[in-house]
Design a protein around this motif. Structure first.
Motif, PDB file in Angstrom:
ATOM      1  N   PHE A   1       0.839  -1.199   0.000  1.00  0.00           N
ATOM      2  CA  PHE A   1       0.000   0.000   0.000  1.00  0.00           C
ATOM      3  C   PHE A   1       0.874   1.248   0.000  1.00  0.00           C
ATOM      4  CE2 PHE A   1       0.493  -1.349   4.440  1.00  0.00           C
ATOM      5  CZ  PHE A   1       0.925  -0.190   5.066  1.00  0.00           C
ATOM      6  N   ASP A   2       0.260   2.366  -0.318  1.00  0.00           N
ATOM      7  CA  ASP A   2       0.936   3.654  -0.357  1.00  0.00           C
ATOM      8  C   ASP A   2       1.494   3.980   1.034  1.00  0.00           C
ATOM      9  OD1 ASP A   2       1.544   6.452  -0.415  1.00  0.00           O
ATOM     10  OD2 ASP A   2       0.109   6.740  -2.034  1.00  0.00           O
ATOM     11  N   ALA A   3       2.794   4.270   1.114  1.00  0.00           N
ATOM     12  CA  ALA A   3       3.433   4.518   2.405  1.00  0.00           C
ATOM     13  C   ALA A   3       2.867   5.735   3.125  1.00  0.00           C
ATOM     14  CB  ALA A   3       4.942   4.680   2.214  1.00  0.00           C
ATOM     15  N   ARG A   4       2.209   6.639   2.409  1.00  0.00           N
ATOM     16  CA  ARG A   4       1.614   7.797   3.064  1.00  0.00           C
ATOM     17  C   ARG A   4       0.498   7.398   4.029  1.00  0.00           C
ATOM     18  NH1 ARG A   4       0.857  11.237  -2.414  1.00  0.00           N
ATOM     19  NH2 ARG A   4       0.274   9.122  -3.067  1.00  0.00           N
ATOM     20  N   ARG A   5      -0.050   6.208   3.863  1.00  0.00           N
ATOM     21  CA  ARG A   5      -1.086   5.743   4.773  1.00  0.00           C
ATOM     22  C   ARG A   5      -0.544   5.484   6.184  1.00  0.00           C
ATOM     23  NH1 ARG A   5      -5.352   1.691   1.784  1.00  0.00           N
ATOM     24  NH2 ARG A   5      -5.874   3.059   0.040  1.00  0.00           N
ATOM     25  N   LEU A   6       0.774   5.353   6.307  1.00  0.00           N
ATOM     26  CA  LEU A   6       1.360   5.137   7.633  1.00  0.00           C
ATOM     27  C   LEU A   6       1.067   6.298   8.575  1.00  0.00           C
ATOM     28  CD1 LEU A   6       4.862   3.705   6.637  1.00  0.00           C
ATOM     29  CD2 LEU A   6       2.969   2.432   7.671  1.00  0.00           C
TER      30      LEU A   6
ATOM     31  N   ALA B   1      -0.456  -5.138  13.322  1.00  0.00           N
ATOM     32  CA  ALA B   1      -1.776  -5.608  12.878  1.00  0.00           C
ATOM     33  C   ALA B   1      -2.515  -4.484  12.156  1.00  0.00           C
ATOM     34  CB  ALA B   1      -2.591  -6.099  14.069  1.00  0.00           C
ATOM     35  N   LYS B   2      -2.465  -3.270  12.723  1.00  0.00           N
ATOM     36  CA  LYS B   2      -3.119  -2.131  12.085  1.00  0.00           C
ATOM     37  C   LYS B   2      -2.443  -1.797  10.750  1.00  0.00           C
ATOM     38  CE  LYS B   2      -4.540   0.026  16.461  1.00  0.00           C
ATOM     39  NZ  LYS B   2      -4.310   1.190  17.355  1.00  0.00           N
ATOM     40  N   LEU B   3      -1.122  -1.929  10.714  1.00  0.00           N
ATOM     41  CA  LEU B   3      -0.380  -1.613   9.488  1.00  0.00           C
ATOM     42  C   LEU B   3      -0.833  -2.514   8.342  1.00  0.00           C
ATOM     43  CD1 LEU B   3       3.351  -0.793   9.123  1.00  0.00           C
ATOM     44  CD2 LEU B   3       2.373  -2.595   7.712  1.00  0.00           C
ATOM     45  N   LEU B   4      -0.880  -3.819   8.573  1.00  0.00           N
ATOM     46  CA  LEU B   4      -1.334  -4.718   7.515  1.00  0.00           C
ATOM     47  C   LEU B   4      -2.777  -4.421   7.123  1.00  0.00           C
ATOM     48  CD1 LEU B   4       1.322  -6.193   8.178  1.00  0.00           C
ATOM     49  CD2 LEU B   4       0.089  -8.350   7.884  1.00  0.00           C
ATOM     50  N   GLY B   5      -3.564  -3.964   8.079  1.00  0.00           N
ATOM     51  CA  GLY B   5      -4.954  -3.650   7.810  1.00  0.00           C
ATOM     52  C   GLY B   5      -5.155  -2.456   6.897  1.00  0.00           C
ATOM     53  N   LEU B   6      -4.100  -1.699   6.608  1.00  0.00           N
ATOM     54  CA  LEU B   6      -4.193  -0.566   5.693  1.00  0.00           C
ATOM     55  C   LEU B   6      -4.232  -0.993   4.225  1.00  0.00           C
ATOM     56  CD1 LEU B   6      -1.587   1.827   7.391  1.00  0.00           C
ATOM     57  CD2 LEU B   6      -4.081   1.987   7.510  1.00  0.00           C
TER      58      LEU B   6
END
Length: 404
Positions: free
Chosen positions: A183-188, A272-277
């Protein structure tokens, strides 16, 4: 040796590299036969190349300059640490001298670097190949037959050329799968917590599996790439008879629910939240396979990349291995006076190397998925000992240095 005609079956990373190698070495005609009609560059997942292998490949011309890459320097291993620690507990850190790539951007760079003399034919479906002794025949799905001095198979897991070189040789399911996504790293920015330096690979460890997370370059900016290895759901009968059973956007509800439960149960909250993005359209499930062949050549036929050996991804060597195969092919061509000498030299250079990579990746799979240790109880010295046992004498993951 100069002259001759070469067909390369398969036009992805290995195919482009082989075609370029043949053209540079002096072939009169090089034709790439790629079965797909669409843009291979749309395949958008991540991969890594060891810095040592990259330097070797750049020196030979197999890895062109200017392809976007993201520098990685270290790998952190973490476990869930209840009740505290959103990012988990770090129990080991090791050097990780790699650069990460976007598959599509790497392929595009290799395709653009292919000499103009190479004919790249899309929509050319090869149904079979035959060695006739003096030449090799390629049968196309439309019913026509073409003849070449050499046919190189770079057609991946389900190689048609492999069937002619090693009849009956098929990839074997390892008993587990990997979920993959990016996914787009900006979602971090939405996570707001966690400490994850850009040059760091994180491996999240749990009983029965592990997950590797790292950044890659993308067509529109940096992306986050992750690969999670674990056993699939035991209930029901999922069709793991194809290396690409569940492509992006077509992952079953059962597999999606299984992943969600695993993340809730085993992962530190941040990861877990990261993968959920990840969007469903950017997530797929890949059964893990491997294969070692008895030989990589037969008559006027040759195998490279995944057509020659299917290596579990734990070794982080797939792209480097394909480019090394092309390098060895070009070197064998330049040193040979006949086709027989060329094929013998290539087999000598790459046969054992492929089998050793398969063996190492199997050990890594056992240690990180099939027979995971008690990660949370291990101290630094125990983890290092465990890792060295998995390497089994190999210097590192990422593939071997090529012999001078």
């Amino acid at each position: 040796m100069r002259g001759g005609t070469v067909a390369v079956v398969g036009g992805s990373i290995a195919g482009c590299a082989l075609a370029s190698a043949a053209a540079r070495a002096g072939a009169d005609e090089v034709v790439v036969l790629e079965r797909t009609h669409g843009r291979l560059a749309d395949r958008g997942l991540g991969l890594c190349v060891h810095d040592g292998r990259a330097a070797e490949l750049a020196a030979t011309g197999a890895l062109p300059e200017g392809i976007a890459a993201h520098r990685l320097t270290r790998r952190r291993w973490v476990v869930r640490d209840d009740p505290a620690g959103a990012s988990g507990r770090l129990f080991w850190e090791q050097p990780f001298p790699f650069h990460s790539y976007h598959w599509g951007l790497l392929w595009r760079g290799l395709r653009e670097a292919t000499p103009a003399s190479v004919v790249y034919r899309q929509g050319a479906v090869v149904s079979g190949v035959t060695d006739t002794g003096e030449r090799a025949e390629v049968r196309l799905a439309g019913g026509t037959t073409e003849r070449y001095d050499l046919v190189a198979g770079a057609d991946g897991y389900r190689s048609v050329v492999r069937e002619a070189v090693c009849p009956g040789s098929r990839p074997t399911y390892a008993g587990y799968v990997c979920w993959r996504g990016n996914f787009d790293a900006r979602r971090l920015d939405a996570l707001g917590d966690g400490d994850w330096p850009a040059d760091t690979v994180t491996t999240v460890c749990f009983t029965g599996g592990s997950c590797v997370v790292y950044r890659i370059p993308g067509p529109d900016g940096p992306r986050v790439n992750w690969v999670l290895y674990a056993l699939p759901p035991q209930a029901g009968r999922l069709p793991f008879d194809d290396p690409m059973s569940f492509p992006p956007g077509r992952v079953t509800e059962e597999l999606t629910a299984h992943l969600g439960a695993l993340l809730d149960r085993e992962f530190p909250p941040y990861w877990a939240k990261l993968l959920g993005l990840t969007e469903p359209a950017d997530t797929f499930v890949q059964p893990i396979y491997d294969l070692e062949t008895a030989r990589t050549t037969a008559g006027r036929l040759l195998l490279a990349g995944d057509a020659a050996t299917v290596v579990r991804p734990h070794n982080t060597s797939g792209a480097a291995k394909a480019l090394q195969d092309a390098t060895a092919f070009e070197e064998a061509w330049r040193r040979s006076g006949t086709w027989a000498e060329l094929l013998h030299a290539y087999q000598a250079a790459r046969g054992a190397a492929g089998r050793e990579m398969v063996a190492l990746a199997r050990r890594l799979g056992r240690g990180q998925v099939e027979q995971t240790p008690a990660w949370a109880t291990m101290n630094h010295r125990e983890v290092q000992s465990w890792w060295q046992a998995l390497l089994g004498g190999a210097a590192d993951i990422g593939g071997q240095a090529m012999a001078p």
